[in-house]
Write a protein that holds these residues in place. Structure first.
Motif, mmCIF file in Angstrom:
data_model
loop_
_atom_site.group_PDB
_atom_site.id
_atom_site.type_symbol
_atom_site.label_atom_id
_atom_site.label_comp_id
_atom_site.label_asym_id
_atom_site.label_seq_id
_atom_site.Cartn_x
_atom_site.Cartn_y
_atom_site.Cartn_z
ATOM 1 N N ARG B 39 0.710 -1.174 -0.043
ATOM 2 C CA ARG B 39 -0.110 0.057 0.078
ATOM 3 C C ARG B 39 0.906 1.231 0.183
ATOM 4 O O ARG B 39 2.148 1.336 0.582
ATOM 5 C CB ARG B 39 -1.143 -0.090 1.129
ATOM 6 N N PRO B 40 0.289 2.416 -0.643
ATOM 7 C CA PRO B 40 1.148 3.545 -0.764
ATOM 8 C C PRO B 40 1.954 4.146 0.431
ATOM 9 O O PRO B 40 2.862 4.480 0.395
ATOM 10 C CB PRO B 40 0.054 4.695 -1.281
ATOM 11 N N PRO B 41 1.217 4.072 1.741
ATOM 12 C CA PRO B 41 1.945 4.708 2.783
ATOM 13 C C PRO B 41 3.271 3.852 3.361
ATOM 14 O O PRO B 41 4.049 4.358 3.515
ATOM 15 C CB PRO B 41 0.876 4.566 4.144
ATOM 16 N N ARG B 43 4.663 1.910 1.120
ATOM 17 C CA ARG B 43 5.563 1.912 0.055
ATOM 18 C C ARG B 43 6.494 3.348 0.107
ATOM 19 O O ARG B 43 7.887 3.380 0.234
ATOM 20 C CB ARG B 43 4.769 2.284 -1.082
ATOM 21 N N ARG B 44 6.052 4.316 0.582
ATOM 22 C CA ARG B 44 6.592 5.558 0.554
ATOM 23 C C ARG B 44 7.580 5.539 1.712
ATOM 24 O O ARG B 44 8.571 6.235 1.815
ATOM 25 C CB ARG B 44 5.596 6.556 1.132
ATOM 26 N N LYS B 45 7.063 4.900 2.773
ATOM 27 C CA LYS B 45 8.155 4.738 4.103
ATOM 28 C C LYS B 45 9.314 3.909 3.802
ATOM 29 O O LYS B 45 10.318 4.365 3.802
ATOM 30 C CB LYS B 45 7.425 3.941 5.170
#
Lengths: 138, 170
Positions: B39-41, B43-45
């Motif tokens: 999920r994006p969160p 992934r960004r982390k």
């Protein structure tokens, strides 16, 4: 160094590692969008901070609020620090009597970005709005 | 710390690392993690931590022809494991060891306070860094391990293993 007039704007095109930056006083547009992890953030943002310094010096306050929008996807920790330096110039504008606000745009479920925004909100003395976006808006 | 390759290896880069090489890696891993259903969160982390670790290597790693940087990303039962390895000089080893020992013993609240203090009143390094990179990785990863292994003469390997649990992000 020339005086900064309302027609003098700063436009920096985006790259994969640096954001699009538009500071356009004539159209009252101030924003940063994209990624920000340059090899040397101090060097990259140096001209941006210089521009802001001159703008603050020469700006004649108006009653209409100036809004800075920050919408970043990936940014490194040195950018995080430079952003705070950048926000200080908006504090300086406010001290001159210019109403200002900063809008921090982030993906609604991205708690890391929300936390970063909350950190800035606590650290700066200007109205600082957190704006969650849904995936199709981000 | 054991660097295991039993997991499903998603990505491996072993070779010189600079700001020409890093952006395509970031782009590729972002797509790859999305394909993996991360999920994006999260992934960004993971990508944010990769950027910090990679830029630390670009700025501070010891240059050695045979000891080139390594980046791997693996999928395990519990989540995603990011490993970076690079050469450091003995003098850097001493600093890193005491710096990381101190950071890894801090609570989340202490890490947050140090982050805020460094952000607000810290100074920039000669390379324009904010001295926040490793702190950020320790704070963001669900598990952070590191190892300093003397190799030859004045050099050591500095290995970082950051684990991100997928369960906590579902």
């Amino acid at each position: 160094m020339s005086d900064l007039t309302t027609s003098e704007k700063l436009v920096i095109e985006p790259t994969f590692t640096t954001p699009e930056i538009v500071f356009d006083p004539g159209n009252r547009q101030f924003y940063l969008r994209g990624n920000s992890y340059p090899e040397n953030s101090v060097k990259f943002y140096g001209p941006v901070l210089e521009w802001l310094s001159r703008f603050v010096q020469n700006h004649v306050p108006t009653s209409e609020s100036l809004t800075l929008e920050v919408h970043l996807e990936y940014f490194n920790t040195s950018t995080a620090k430079v952003l705070l330096d950048l926000f200080r110039y908006f504090e300086a504008l406010q001290e001159k009597g210019q109403p200002v606000q900063i809008r921090w745009l982030y993906l609604a479920e991205d708690t890391e970005m929300e936390d970063a925004g909350l950190d800035y909100q606590a650290a700066v003395k200007v109205p600082f709005e957190l704006v969650p976006l849904h995936e199709d808006q981000a | 710390m054991t660097v295991s390759y039993e997991h499903r290896l998603l990505f491996r880069h072993e070779g010189p690392l600079d700001m020409e090489v890093l952006p395509p890696i970031v782009q590729h891993l972002d797509k790859l993690l999305a394909q993996e259903g991360v999920r994006p969160p999260l992934r960004r982390k993971i990508i944010s931590c990769l950027i910090e670790l990679a830029q630390n290597i670009i700025h501070y790693a010891a240059r050695h022809d045979q000891m080139v940087p390594l980046i791997t990303l693996s999928r395990t039962d519990e989540g995603i494991v990011l490993i970076t390895r690079n050469a450091v000089y003995y003098s850097q080893e001493l600093f890193l060891h005491s710096y990381l020992q101190n950071l890894t013993q801090m609570s989340r609240e202490e890490l947050e306070a140090l982050h805020h203090q460094t952000l607000v009143s810290g100074s920039y390094s000669d390379s324009g860094g904010a001295n926040l990179g490793l702190l950020q990785v320790i704070y963001k990863a669900d598990r952070f391990e590191y190892e300093l292994t003397p190799v030859e003469g004045e050099y050591s390997w500095f290995t970082v293993k950051a684990t991100f649990l997928t369960k906590s992000h579902e």
